[in-house]
Design an enzyme around this catalytic site. Sequence first.
Site, PDB file in Angstrom:
ATOM      1  N   HIS A  41      37.523  44.132  41.738  1.00 42.72           N
ATOM      2  CA  HIS A  41      38.556  43.165  42.114  1.00 42.72           C
ATOM      3  C   HIS A  41      39.830  43.447  41.319  1.00 42.72           C
ATOM      4  CE1 HIS A  41      35.649  41.182  39.291  1.00 42.72           C
ATOM      5  NE2 HIS A  41      36.706  41.357  38.540  1.00 42.72           N
TER       6      HIS A  41
HETATM    7  C1  T46 Z   1      37.097  41.187  35.141  1.00 37.83           C
HETATM    8  C2  T46 Z   1      35.808  41.715  34.670  1.00 37.83           C
HETATM    9  C3  T46 Z   1      35.920  42.582  33.462  1.00 37.83           C
HETATM   10  C4  T46 Z   1      33.674  31.894  35.972  1.00 37.83           C
HETATM   11  O1  T46 Z   1      33.232  30.797  36.411  1.00 37.83           O
HETATM   12  N1  T46 Z   1      34.511  31.894  34.894  1.00 37.83           N
HETATM   13  C5  T46 Z   1      35.026  33.058  34.372  1.00 37.83           C
HETATM   14  O2  T46 Z   1      35.789  33.011  33.386  1.00 37.83           O
HETATM   15  C6  T46 Z   1      34.661  34.294  34.982  1.00 37.83           C
HETATM   16  C7  T46 Z   1      35.191  35.603  34.444  1.00 37.83           C
HETATM   17  C8  T46 Z   1      33.811  34.268  36.054  1.00 37.83           C
HETATM   18  N2  T46 Z   1      33.320  33.086  36.540  1.00 37.83           N
HETATM   19  C9  T46 Z   1      32.391  33.103  37.657  1.00 37.83           C
HETATM   20  C10 T46 Z   1      32.929  33.667  38.957  1.00 37.83           C
HETATM   21  C11 T46 Z   1      31.693  34.227  39.614  1.00 37.83           C
HETATM   22  O3  T46 Z   1      31.031  33.200  40.320  1.00 37.83           O
HETATM   23  O4  T46 Z   1      31.296  33.949  37.292  1.00 37.83           O
HETATM   24  C12 T46 Z   1      30.794  34.638  38.434  1.00 37.83           C
HETATM   25  C13 T46 Z   1      30.791  36.138  38.191  1.00 37.83           C
HETATM   26  O5  T46 Z   1      32.151  36.603  38.107  1.00 37.83           O
HETATM   27  P1  T46 Z   1      32.593  38.056  38.603  1.00 37.83           P
HETATM   28  O6  T46 Z   1      31.770  38.479  39.727  1.00 37.83           O
HETATM   29  O7  T46 Z   1      34.086  38.006  38.816  1.00 37.83           O
HETATM   30  O8  T46 Z   1      32.264  38.937  37.299  1.00 37.83           O
HETATM   31  P2  T46 Z   1      32.658  40.447  37.013  1.00 37.83           P
HETATM   32  O9  T46 Z   1      31.896  40.850  35.814  1.00 37.83           O
HETATM   33  O10 T46 Z   1      32.537  41.295  38.218  1.00 37.83           O
HETATM   34  O11 T46 Z   1      34.231  40.388  36.635  1.00 37.83           O
HETATM   35  C14 T46 Z   1      34.649  39.751  35.459  1.00 37.83           C
HETATM   36  C15 T46 Z   1      35.972  39.014  35.705  1.00 37.83           C
HETATM   37  O12 T46 Z   1      35.813  38.138  36.819  1.00 37.83           O
HETATM   38  C16 T46 Z   1      37.103  39.964  35.976  1.00 37.83           C
HETATM   39  O13 T46 Z   1      38.321  39.257  35.848  1.00 37.83           O
HETATM   40  O14 T46 Z   1      38.139  41.834  34.988  1.00 37.83           O
HETATM   41  O15 T46 Z   1      34.826  40.697  34.408  1.00 37.83           O
END
Ligand code: T46
Length: 141
Positions: free
Chosen positions: A52
């Site tokens: 993303h």
């Molecule tokens: C990035 C990489 C390095 C939250 O509720 N609060 C938060 O602060 C974050 C980061 C995520 N979430 C929720 C959103 C999704 O339902 O946690 C779930 C997993 O998030 P995501 O799929 O976006 O996780 P990653 O590891 O793919 O990405 C994250 C960050 O979202 C992103 O900004 O740069 O870590």
Amino acid sequence: MSVDACRIVELPRLDDARGSLTFIEAERQIPFPIRRVYYLFGVPEGGERGGHAHRALRQLLIAVAGSFEVVLDDGVRQRRVRLDSPSTGLLIVPGIWRELEAFSAGAVCLVLASEPYDEADYWRDYEEFRRSLRSAVASPC
Ligand code: T46
């Protein structure tokens, strides 16, 4: 923004016989106030995260344990960065697609973020991300 605007930040590191200490002060080692801290852990070896881009969020990523690779993509160029030191951060600016890959066993990715969590700040579809960049170039402000 270009992938060249993302940069490595070498953090202060104090080593002595007891071990090492690294510190981070908002608006000194990193150019933004820290409004959120989160960390990724328990990622299976070789696993992937990310996929993303953000509209406004700035982040510093640090491999506080183990290692992983970050593929940065500005819609035109890609750049791969390996993070494997607790005293080295990767600053990611807005408008950059990122994929986190090749996690080592036990890796922990610490993230210091410039804003609270906001799902509306994400592009999670790569083609939509590229379309948005193209329309921004076609009609700047
Ligand atoms: C990035 C990489 C390095 C939250 O509720 N609060 C938060 O602060 C974050 C980061 C995520 N979430 C929720 C959103 C999704 O339902 O946690 C779930 C997993 O998030 P995501 O799929 O976006 O996780 P990653 O590891 O793919 O990405 C994250 C960050 O979202 C992103 O900004 O740069 O870590």
